[in-house]
Scaffold this motif. Sequence first.
Motif, PDB file in Angstrom:
ATOM      1  N   UNK A 110       0.819  -1.211   0.000  1.00 20.44           N
ATOM      2  CA  UNK A 110       0.000   0.000   0.000  1.00 20.44           C
ATOM      3  C   UNK A 110       0.852   1.260   0.000  1.00 20.44           C
ATOM      4  N   UNK A 111       1.929   1.272   0.761  1.00 20.65           N
ATOM      5  CA  UNK A 111       2.747   2.491   0.792  1.00 20.65           C
ATOM      6  C   UNK A 111       3.395   2.724  -0.573  1.00 20.65           C
ATOM      7  N   UNK A 112       3.829   1.668  -1.270  1.00 23.75           N
ATOM      8  CA  UNK A 112       4.417   1.841  -2.609  1.00 23.75           C
ATOM      9  C   UNK A 112       3.373   2.377  -3.583  1.00 23.75           C
ATOM     10  N   UNK A 113       2.187   1.773  -3.565  1.00 24.64           N
ATOM     11  CA  UNK A 113       1.114   2.206  -4.459  1.00 24.64           C
ATOM     12  C   UNK A 113       0.820   3.692  -4.263  1.00 24.64           C
ATOM     13  N   UNK A 114       0.618   4.100  -3.047  1.00 23.38           N
ATOM     14  CA  UNK A 114       0.195   5.480  -2.806  1.00 23.38           C
ATOM     15  C   UNK A 114       1.352   6.473  -2.921  1.00 23.38           C
ATOM     16  N   UNK A 115       2.558   6.015  -2.725  1.00 18.82           N
ATOM     17  CA  UNK A 115       3.728   6.869  -2.989  1.00 18.82           C
ATOM     18  C   UNK A 115       3.797   7.188  -4.492  1.00 18.82           C
ATOM     19  N   UNK A 116       3.560   6.184  -5.327  1.00 18.57           N
ATOM     20  CA  UNK A 116       3.561   6.386  -6.772  1.00 18.57           C
ATOM     21  C   UNK A 116       2.433   7.317  -7.199  1.00 18.57           C
ATOM     22  N   UNK A 117       1.269   7.137  -6.587  1.00 13.92           N
ATOM     23  CA  UNK A 117       0.135   8.005  -6.918  1.00 13.92           C
ATOM     24  C   UNK A 117       0.444   9.460  -6.561  1.00 13.92           C
ATOM     25  N   UNK A 118       1.036   9.696  -5.412  1.00 13.80           N
ATOM     26  CA  UNK A 118       1.386  11.079  -5.019  1.00 13.80           C
ATOM     27  C   UNK A 118       2.381  11.678  -6.009  1.00 13.80           C
ATOM     28  N   UNK A 119       3.289  10.870  -6.535  1.00 17.64           N
ATOM     29  CA  UNK A 119       4.282  11.387  -7.492  1.00 17.64           C
ATOM     30  C   UNK A 119       3.674  11.692  -8.856  1.00 17.64           C
TER      31      UNK A 119
END
Length: 140
Positions: A129-138
Amino acid sequence: MTKDQNPPELEWKQEYETGNAEIDHEHRQMIERLNGFLMTVRDGGPTNQIIEELGEVHAWISAHFALEENIMRARNYDQFQDHKEDHERLLDDIRDIMDDCQEGKFDNLGDKLRQRVEEWFVGHFKTRDSRLHRLIRHEK
């Protein structure tokens, strides 16, 4: 110690935050719902109530996963399949526990579910989840 004084079974930790307010809110609600269920089990709630509450937990988690999977599909997320399979593993575990409940196998039910969910929160929230949402924020 009375029931009201018992600490929650699962606690929200900052390390679970994804940075997506909607997802983080749902994750916090997930922990609250699971704690309610675990308290029912710990307090020796009736079998039919335990099965009903676990069914509600399963349905709620399924809906949450559908939200995350829609987000991933919309963004052509590169790890969609692995992430989805991780969701399916947890749902399968919950279904197995529901089956055990219906068959009268209650040995360490609360411990079994709490342990599995804690492992899943730490592993899934902190990595997938943290990887997914880190990518979305970028992307923004």
